[in-house]
Design a protein around this motif. Structure first.
Motif, PDB file in Angstrom:
ATOM      1  N   MET A   1     -17.657  38.636  18.903  1.00 51.63           N
ATOM      2  CA  MET A   1     -16.453  37.886  19.241  1.00 51.63           C
ATOM      3  C   MET A   1     -15.608  37.724  17.983  1.00 51.63           C
ATOM      4  SD  MET A   1     -15.994  34.022  20.807  1.00 51.63           S
ATOM      5  CE  MET A   1     -16.999  34.257  22.227  1.00 51.63           C
ATOM      6  N   ASN A   2     -14.339  37.864  18.111  1.00 55.73           N
ATOM      7  CA  ASN A   2     -13.388  37.726  17.020  1.00 55.73           C
ATOM      8  C   ASN A   2     -13.500  36.333  16.388  1.00 55.73           C
ATOM      9  OD1 ASN A   2     -10.719  36.843  15.939  1.00 55.73           O
ATOM     10  ND2 ASN A   2     -10.168  38.945  16.452  1.00 55.73           N
ATOM     11  N   THR A   3     -13.383  36.261  15.059  1.00 53.50           N
ATOM     12  CA  THR A   3     -13.496  34.999  14.329  1.00 53.50           C
ATOM     13  C   THR A   3     -12.478  33.973  14.808  1.00 53.50           C
ATOM     14  OG1 THR A   3     -14.307  36.155  12.390  1.00 53.50           O
ATOM     15  CG2 THR A   3     -13.414  33.967  12.031  1.00 53.50           C
ATOM     16  N   VAL A   4     -11.254  34.386  15.039  1.00 48.52           N
ATOM     17  CA  VAL A   4     -10.209  33.466  15.471  1.00 48.52           C
ATOM     18  C   VAL A   4     -10.521  32.915  16.866  1.00 48.52           C
ATOM     19  CG1 VAL A   4      -7.756  33.227  16.014  1.00 48.52           C
ATOM     20  CG2 VAL A   4      -8.473  34.557  14.023  1.00 48.52           C
ATOM     21  N   VAL A   5     -10.930  33.782  17.766  1.00 46.72           N
ATOM     22  CA  VAL A   5     -11.261  33.352  19.129  1.00 46.72           C
ATOM     23  C   VAL A   5     -12.441  32.381  19.092  1.00 46.72           C
ATOM     24  CG1 VAL A   5     -12.093  34.125  21.382  1.00 46.72           C
ATOM     25  CG2 VAL A   5     -10.331  35.435  20.177  1.00 46.72           C
ATOM     26  N   ARG A   6     -13.452  32.713  18.323  1.00 44.91           N
ATOM     27  CA  ARG A   6     -14.632  31.839  18.212  1.00 44.91           C
ATOM     28  C   ARG A   6     -14.245  30.475  17.628  1.00 44.91           C
ATOM     29  NH1 ARG A   6     -18.450  34.451  14.543  1.00 44.91           N
ATOM     30  NH2 ARG A   6     -17.788  36.000  15.930  1.00 44.91           N
ATOM     31  N   ALA A   7     -13.478  30.486  16.563  1.00 42.43           N
ATOM     32  CA  ALA A   7     -13.063  29.231  15.933  1.00 42.43           C
ATOM     33  C   ALA A   7     -12.271  28.373  16.914  1.00 42.43           C
ATOM     34  CB  ALA A   7     -12.223  29.515  14.684  1.00 42.43           C
ATOM     35  N   GLY A   8     -11.339  28.981  17.621  1.00 41.95           N
ATOM     36  CA  GLY A   8     -10.527  28.237  18.578  1.00 41.95           C
ATOM     37  C   GLY A   8     -11.339  27.708  19.745  1.00 41.95           C
ATOM     38  N   ALA A   9     -12.251  28.521  20.242  1.00 40.45           N
ATOM     39  CA  ALA A   9     -13.073  28.093  21.382  1.00 40.45           C
ATOM     40  C   ALA A   9     -13.979  26.925  21.002  1.00 40.45           C
ATOM     41  CB  ALA A   9     -13.892  29.268  21.899  1.00 40.45           C
ATOM     42  N   VAL A  10     -14.654  27.057  19.871  1.00 37.87           N
ATOM     43  CA  VAL A  10     -15.548  25.982  19.440  1.00 37.87           C
ATOM     44  C   VAL A  10     -14.747  24.713  19.163  1.00 37.87           C
ATOM     45  CG1 VAL A  10     -17.129  25.223  17.609  1.00 37.87           C
ATOM     46  CG2 VAL A  10     -17.331  27.524  18.559  1.00 37.87           C
ATOM     47  N   ALA A  11     -13.652  24.847  18.444  1.00 33.47           N
ATOM     48  CA  ALA A  11     -12.833  23.678  18.107  1.00 33.47           C
ATOM     49  C   ALA A  11     -12.260  23.019  19.361  1.00 33.47           C
ATOM     50  CB  ALA A  11     -11.710  24.075  17.149  1.00 33.47           C
ATOM     51  N   ALA A  12     -11.830  23.815  20.316  1.00 31.46           N
ATOM     52  CA  ALA A  12     -11.274  23.260  21.550  1.00 31.46           C
ATOM     53  C   ALA A  12     -12.320  22.448  22.309  1.00 31.46           C
ATOM     54  CB  ALA A  12     -10.722  24.373  22.435  1.00 31.46           C
ATOM     55  N   VAL A  13     -13.553  22.917  22.287  1.00 33.96           N
ATOM     56  CA  VAL A  13     -14.624  22.213  23.008  1.00 33.96           C
ATOM     57  C   VAL A  13     -15.016  20.923  22.292  1.00 33.96           C
ATOM     58  CG1 VAL A  13     -17.050  22.343  23.707  1.00 33.96           C
ATOM     59  CG2 VAL A  13     -15.518  24.269  24.158  1.00 33.96           C
ATOM     60  N   VAL A  14     -15.246  20.991  20.989  1.00 29.04           N
ATOM     61  CA  VAL A  14     -15.747  19.800  20.282  1.00 29.04           C
ATOM     62  C   VAL A  14     -14.647  18.804  19.923  1.00 29.04           C
ATOM     63  CG1 VAL A  14     -17.751  21.032  19.376  1.00 29.04           C
ATOM     64  CG2 VAL A  14     -15.707  20.820  17.958  1.00 29.04           C
ATOM     65  N   SER A  15     -13.404  19.226  19.978  1.00 30.08           N
ATOM     66  CA  SER A  15     -12.325  18.319  19.574  1.00 30.08           C
ATOM     67  C   SER A  15     -12.163  17.132  20.508  1.00 30.08           C
ATOM     68  CB  SER A  15     -10.997  19.068  19.449  1.00 30.08           C
ATOM     69  OG  SER A  15     -10.565  19.523  20.724  1.00 30.08           O
ATOM     70  N   GLY A  16     -12.676  17.203  21.691  1.00 29.75           N
ATOM     71  CA  GLY A  16     -12.577  16.080  22.614  1.00 29.75           C
ATOM     72  C   GLY A  16     -13.665  15.037  22.455  1.00 29.75           C
ATOM     73  N   VAL A  17     -14.597  15.269  21.535  1.00 25.71           N
ATOM     74  CA  VAL A  17     -15.711  14.332  21.370  1.00 25.71           C
ATOM     75  C   VAL A  17     -15.248  12.917  20.994  1.00 25.71           C
ATOM     76  CG1 VAL A  17     -17.773  13.830  19.983  1.00 25.71           C
ATOM     77  CG2 VAL A  17     -17.442  16.112  20.959  1.00 25.71           C
ATOM     78  N   PRO A  18     -14.350  12.746  20.018  1.00 26.96           N
ATOM     79  CA  PRO A  18     -13.958  11.371  19.678  1.00 26.96           C
ATOM     80  C   PRO A  18     -13.349  10.588  20.848  1.00 26.96           C
ATOM     81  CG  PRO A  18     -13.305  12.851  17.922  1.00 26.96           C
ATOM     82  CD  PRO A  18     -13.758  13.714  19.078  1.00 26.96           C
TER      83      PRO A  18
END
Length: 148
Positions: A1-18
């Motif tokens: 998986m492309n680094t940018v896609v992976r970074a965005g996907a992971v960040a999008a998922v965990v960014s809602g934790v707070p």
């Protein structure tokens, strides 16, 4: 998986934790922020919804991930600079959205800002991380690397 896609996907998922943790701890609706995001889509300003919110979140996250990836091509981001970028994104996103979208304005501000900080920190960290190429070599953000 492309680094940018992976970074965005992971960040999008965990960014809602707070904001999710805040909602759980305060007895608020854990899907309120998702529904509010749905009002950002054209024609849905007064019609919040979970599915629309997920679509809006993916689109907004993808856009900001691309912007951060463009910066990361020339400058080291990492966690700290990524978090700073997340704060700048929060000022822009929430500043505009709070004025124009009542559902966003109704959300507690601090958890939303923290969501943006997490998004930027995670994206910055993952964009700076070396990864393995198809040839089995390690690729970094050096000029000869074709990770983006």
């Amino acid at each position: 998986m492309n680094t940018v896609v992976r970074a965005g996907a992971v960040a999008a998922v965990v960014s809602g934790v707070p904001s999710t943790a805040h909602a759980m701890l305060t007895g608020r609706d854990v899907l309120a922020a998702t529904r509010a995001a749905g009002t950002l889509l054209p024609g849905r300003r007064d019609r919040p919804g979970v599915a629309a919110g997920l679509i809006a979140h993916v689109l907004v996250s993808a856009g900001w991930t691309c912007a951060l990836a463009a910066v990361a091509r020339r400058h080291h981001l990492g966690v700290a600079r990524g978090a700073a970028a997340g704060l700048a994104i929060a000022v822009l996103d929430l500043g505009l959205a709070r004025r124009a979208y009542p559902a966003v304005s109704a959300l507690p501000r601090v958890p939303q800002v923290l969501d943006h900080l997490v998004f930027g920190a995670v994206t910055g960290a993952l964009l700076d991380r070396p990864h393995r190429t198809d040839q089995g070599t390690t690729c970094t953000t050096s000029p000869g690397c074709s990770e983006l």
